[in-house]
Design an enzyme around this catalytic site. Structure first.
Site, mmCIF file in Angstrom:
data_model
loop_
_atom_site.group_PDB
_atom_site.id
_atom_site.type_symbol
_atom_site.label_atom_id
_atom_site.label_comp_id
_atom_site.label_asym_id
_atom_site.label_seq_id
_atom_site.Cartn_x
_atom_site.Cartn_y
_atom_site.Cartn_z
ATOM 1 N N GLU A 1 0.833 -1.212 0.000
ATOM 2 C CA GLU A 1 0.000 0.000 0.000
ATOM 3 C C GLU A 1 0.865 1.258 0.000
ATOM 4 O OE1 GLU A 1 -2.495 -1.236 -1.031
ATOM 5 O OE2 GLU A 1 -4.108 -0.902 0.393
ATOM 6 N N THR B 1 -5.519 6.440 -5.564
ATOM 7 C CA THR B 1 -5.601 6.680 -4.120
ATOM 8 C C THR B 1 -4.691 7.846 -3.728
ATOM 9 O OG1 THR B 1 -6.167 4.393 -3.712
ATOM 10 C CG2 THR B 1 -5.294 5.601 -1.846
#
Ligand code: HSE
Length: 308
Positions: free
Chosen positions: A129, A182
């Site tokens: 991530e 994101t």
């Protein structure tokens, strides 16, 4: 065992009231990966189908997650080959990068006879991530690894909890095929929060979790409110307000942005309602001309699993 195939599930993070801390895992929506031990030391991405993603190990989320895991074991001898069969689109908001990093570390852990618990694997998957979005958030990788609903109680030290899942909850997800990265979606979020809004948000987060544990669907529904992030991000998503109000009018308990968007989720009691919501929001999106997918999915209690 030298090789195994896994299902790496999609996840919905934030769930309106729990930015960066709350998430849940979906049934049936996800990628597959084939992970094999190799005689040649090191981690390699040997095949990617279904998406245009980096083959270089240090640029691939699955690659960096497995590198972090082997480093924690001081293991310089193990060889790992990773094949990724993507079905979740990158930038969709349903945990595409998380599925790859969680699937990879879960499979390598199995192949190495489980040196780590699933909860301990979260910190390695978070490295994926970090690579994907510039921030090592755990609210997609935790539910992907543990299944069900999860809470990141703390990031420092990392403390991840699996929460109770009422049996009748179903998600409807609409994914408009515009890419919202994101990293970009995090940039629009202001770093400070007014106390009044924080009070509303933590009241809702507590209410949501109390609702999960008491199977109180109405409480779950009225806790699905986001006074902090949604107003900043929803402007990036065409027809967001329309989809949300249509979902609520058709019986959803609540609706909001899935992760960092552009997918929108609606949570319902019962599959029949979730399907009714799907039909209704489909009608909202059709006139826009934007290509979209719709999924109706139960909550996946297991997270990453082996495919037989
Ligand atoms: N909590 C993360 C965010 C989830 O909202 O940026 C990204 O899927």
């Amino acid at each position: 065992m030298k090789s195994l195939r896994v299902f790496a599930p999609a996840t919905v993070a934030n769930l309106s009231c729990g930015f960066d801390v709350l998430g849940c895992c979906l049934e049936n929506v996800g990628d597959e990966m084939q992970i094999s031990l190799s005689a040649e030391a090191g981690v390699r991405i040997t095949k990617i189908e279904g998406a245009d993603l980096p083959m270089a190990t240090d640029k691939n989320v699955a690659g960096v997650a497995v590198i972090a895991m082997l480093a924690a074991l001081n293991d310089t001898k193990t060889g790992v080959d990773i094949e990724i069969y993507k079905k979740i689109k990158a930038g969709s908001g349903i945990g595409s990068s998380a599925a790859s990093s969680a699937g990879a570390v879960w499979a390598v852990n199995e192949l190495l006879s489980r040196p780590f618990t699933n909860a301990q694997l979260v910190k390695f998957a978070m490295e994926g991530e970090r690579l994907a979005s510039g921030n090592a958030h755990a609210d997609n990788v935790a539910p992907a690894l543990l299944g069900g609903f999860t809470l990141v109680r703390s990031y420092a030290p990392l403390d991840v909890l699996k929460l109770h899942t009422p049996k009748d909850l179903f998600m409807t997800i609409i994914h408009p095929q515009i890419e919202v990265k994101t990293a970009d979606s995090r940039r629009v979020v202001k770093p400070t929060v007014a106390l009044k809004k924080a009070v509303t948000q933590w009241g809702n987060l507590g209410g949501f979790i109390a609702g999960l544990y008491t199977n109180d669907y109405d409480l779950i529904g009225r806790s699905l409110e986001d006074v902090i992030i949604e107003p900043m991000r929803s402007i990036l998503i065409p027809e967001f307000e329309n989809v949300k109000s249509t979902a609520l009018e058709n019986g959803a308990l609540g609706a909001g942005i899935s992760g960092s968007g552009p997918s929108i989720f609606a949570l319902s009691k019962g599959k029949t309602t979730a399907e009714k919501v799907a039909k209704a929001i489909e009608k909202v999106y059709q006139p826009t001309g934007i290509i979209f997918d719709i999924h109706v999915a139960g909550i996946n209690a297991n997270g990453v699993t082996m495919v037989s």
